[in-house]
Scaffold this active site. Structure first.
Site, mmCIF file in Angstrom:
data_model
loop_
_atom_site.group_PDB
_atom_site.id
_atom_site.type_symbol
_atom_site.label_atom_id
_atom_site.label_comp_id
_atom_site.label_asym_id
_atom_site.label_seq_id
_atom_site.Cartn_x
_atom_site.Cartn_y
_atom_site.Cartn_z
ATOM 1 N N HIS A 32 16.226 27.150 8.890
ATOM 2 C CA HIS A 32 16.621 26.443 10.111
ATOM 3 C C HIS A 32 16.666 24.946 9.782
ATOM 4 O O HIS A 32 15.948 24.480 8.898
ATOM 5 C CB HIS A 32 15.539 26.735 11.158
ATOM 6 N N ASP A 83 7.422 28.397 7.584
ATOM 7 C CA ASP A 83 7.966 28.190 8.922
ATOM 8 C C ASP A 83 7.803 29.528 9.659
ATOM 9 O O ASP A 83 8.552 30.477 9.413
ATOM 10 C CB ASP A 83 9.435 27.785 8.811
ATOM 11 N N GLN A 94 9.588 32.103 13.887
ATOM 12 C CA GLN A 94 10.089 33.419 14.321
ATOM 13 C C GLN A 94 9.172 34.555 13.883
ATOM 14 O O GLN A 94 9.540 35.727 14.033
ATOM 15 C CB GLN A 94 11.510 33.660 13.766
ATOM 16 N N LYS A 111 7.987 29.897 21.947
ATOM 17 C CA LYS A 111 8.610 31.131 21.468
ATOM 18 C C LYS A 111 7.640 32.306 21.525
ATOM 19 O O LYS A 111 7.943 33.387 21.036
ATOM 20 C CB LYS A 111 9.095 30.947 20.031
ATOM 21 N N CYS A 141 21.412 26.545 14.639
ATOM 22 C CA CYS A 141 20.714 25.485 13.881
ATOM 23 C C CYS A 141 20.510 25.900 12.430
ATOM 24 O O CYS A 141 19.450 25.632 11.836
ATOM 25 C CB CYS A 141 19.380 25.114 14.530
HETATM 26 N N1 C6P Z 1 15.091 28.271 16.611
HETATM 27 C C1 C6P Z 1 16.795 29.499 17.800
HETATM 28 O O1 C6P Z 1 17.486 29.751 18.801
HETATM 29 P P1 C6P Z 1 11.391 24.249 17.694
HETATM 30 O O2 C6P Z 1 12.712 23.879 18.253
HETATM 31 O O3 C6P Z 1 10.747 23.116 16.957
HETATM 32 O O4 C6P Z 1 10.498 24.923 18.663
HETATM 33 O O5 C6P Z 1 11.687 25.389 16.594
HETATM 34 C C2 C6P Z 1 12.493 25.091 15.501
HETATM 35 C C3 C6P Z 1 12.698 26.295 14.640
HETATM 36 C C4 C6P Z 1 12.211 26.286 13.360
HETATM 37 N N2 C6P Z 1 12.340 27.338 12.543
HETATM 38 C C5 C6P Z 1 12.967 28.458 12.945
HETATM 39 C C6 C6P Z 1 13.060 29.613 12.009
HETATM 40 C C7 C6P Z 1 13.500 28.527 14.243
HETATM 41 O O6 C6P Z 1 14.122 29.637 14.623
HETATM 42 C C8 C6P Z 1 13.389 27.419 15.104
HETATM 43 C C9 C6P Z 1 13.994 27.432 16.464
HETATM 44 C C10 C6P Z 1 15.697 28.485 17.914
HETATM 45 O O7 C6P Z 1 16.970 30.082 16.730
HETATM 46 C C11 C6P Z 1 16.175 27.220 18.565
HETATM 47 S S1 C6P Z 1 17.298 26.337 17.556
#
Ligand code: C6P
Length: 441
Positions: free
Chosen positions: A156, A233, A236, A259, A398
């Site tokens: 991401h 990371d 997910q 999430k 993203c």
């Molecule tokens: N992905 C998606 O719709 P934040 O925005 O900081 O809470 O998470 C960022 C992030 C980082 N790593 C991974 C693997 C992610 O999937 C995400 C967030 C969302 O896929 C919003 S772009």
């Protein structure tokens, strides 16, 4: 379809997950892993909504953010109604109560991911801020010209851009582990890419596009063998499967509260104690100091050294309530249920002419199914599904570099949580046929 009947096999599977070695298993369709989804759904008032003239909401955008149960909403309400005060600052009753609630939330997170101590749990705004914290503090004190940071092509932007900024500033180099045709990491390449120049491996646990569950433990072992640190990371994964940071042996792990049934504005960075102790602070200000003179300061103990200013107190307490809620359900059961949904989605969607599903077969993925339908633009697919009450995400998710590798600019994505049902999948599949008809494909 293989049916796992025996509890030991189910438990072995869960243990494998917690240690970052997902065992490929066709199905986990045992009674032991059936959730009472209809009673869980009652905890989420939003799931009873009807939209677009009475269409029941089918929420399949959980990788973007999840819905919140009443217990989380109430925990935050109760804090504001009864305990609202700043933390770590007052000696009055409310401040001490708020401090206890906020600190307890750190302890709940520590237990949730099996960290040794709550001192290794830093509250940030989200995964993005957690990764930036590492890049700005550990990164800027350890990365030099000629060093290498190893990422994967499925990252991401949150686990890519902070490292681009760091390498541009330091003269270090980014390298990328590739994926095979199925969307699995090319593990043979890992050993070729790792060398004594590698200072950090930053890798997603579960891909937000492909759903691939990566073999973190194997990556950590290989990285540590060349002296590199590993950042996971877990945006997910932490919401969907059991995490054991001591089993994984990762050096840093980042995830977001929103999430995993928690509120927005709160995220987590886990780090090994010795690394966090020697890292310089991220932001300077109140609460992160022990003493301040006109010329210099000393730092508070962990984790407060990294939590400058008044923190997101209500959100931290809300995250603690979310963790209580998920723990009561059981993370293993949650993952098993989502895999069932992924299997069923593959079955139903594979039967639609013109569907292309990206990423591995469900045996090695979580509850994320990304697809194209004929040559219909993903935004049109999402808009068509929205008219049927179904929320999915369309776009590059993203992950623009990954889109480039997949040979597309955008895809449609359905992503599940434990409150989704097989009926939700049926509604999705039927609606996709309608979208096709509408666009005359
Ligand atoms: N992905 C998606 O719709 P934040 O925005 O900081 O809470 O998470 C960022 C992030 C980082 N790593 C991974 C693997 C992610 O999937 C995400 C967030 C969302 O896929 C919003 S772009």
């Amino acid at each position: 379809m293989l049916q796992i009947q025996r509890m030991e096999e189910h438990e072995a599977f869960l243990a494998s997950l917690a240690n970052g070695h997902p065992i490929p298993i066709a199905h986990l369709n045992c009674d032991a892993c059936r959730l009472n989804v209809s009673s869980l759904r009652e905890h989420f008032p939003i799931l009873a909504r009807q939209i677009h003239d009475g269409k029941p909401l089918v929420y399949l955008d959980n990788a973007a953010t999840t819905q919140k149960p009443v217990s989380v909403i109430e925990a935050m309400n109760q804090y504001y109604r009864e305990s609202n005060a700043n933390v770590h600052r007052g000696v009055h009753y409310l401040s001490e109560e708020a401090t206890r609630l906020y600190e307890d939330a750190h302890k709940k997170v520590a237990r949730f991911i099996n960290a040794k101590s709550f001192r290794q749990i830093i509250f940030t705004r989200n995964t993005t801020e957690s990764i930036n914290l590492v890049a700005y503090t550990w990164g800027r004190s350890h990365i030099r010209e000629g060093d290498e940071i190893l990422l994967t092509v499925m990252e991401h932007h949150s686990n890519l851009v902070p490292w681009q900024l760091l390498t541009q500033q330091t003269g270090a180099k980014l390298r990328f582990l590739e994926i095979d045709e199925e969307g699995l990491l090319c593990m043979d390449q890992l050993h070729e890419l790792l060398s004594e120049r590698t200072k950090l491996v930053a890798v997603t646990h579960v891909s937000n596009v492909l759903g691939t569950v990566n073999p973190i433990h194997e990556i950590v072992e290989a990285a540590h063998a060349v002296g590199a640190k590993v950042l996971v990371d877990a945006a997910q994964s932490a919401p969907h499967l059991p995490i054991n940071v001591q089993g994984l042996d990762c050096d840093f792990l980042a995830f977001s509260g929103h999430k995993m049934c928690g509120p927005t504005g709160i995220g987590v960075l886990y780090g090994k104690r010795d690394l966090l102790e020697e890292m310089p602070p991220f932001l300077g200000g109140g609460d992160m100091i022990r003493s301040v003179s006109f010329q210099e300061s000393t730092w508070n103990s962990l984790p407060w050294k990294f939590e400058a200013g008044t923190p997101a107190i209500a959100e931290g307490i809300g995250l603690g309530a979310a963790i209580d809620y998920l723990t009561e359900i059981g993370m293993g059961l949650i993952f098993a249920h989502e895999r069932e949904l992924a299997y069923y989605t593959h079955e139903r969607l594979d039967a639609i002419d013109g569907i292309r599903i990206y990423g591995p077969k469900p045996r090695l993925k979580g509850g994320v199914v990304t697809f194209d339908l004929c040559d219909i633009h993903p935004h049109d697919i999402a808009a068509g599904l929205d008219q049927e009450g179904i929320a999915i995400r369309a776009g590059h998710h993203c992950a623009q570099p990954l889109m480039q590798i997949l040979g597309t600019r955008a895809t449609a994505r359905a992503s599940f949580y434990f409150y989704n049902t097989l009926e939700d999948v049926d509604v999705l599949a039927d609606a996709l046929e309608k979208v096709k008809k509408f666009f005359r494909r």
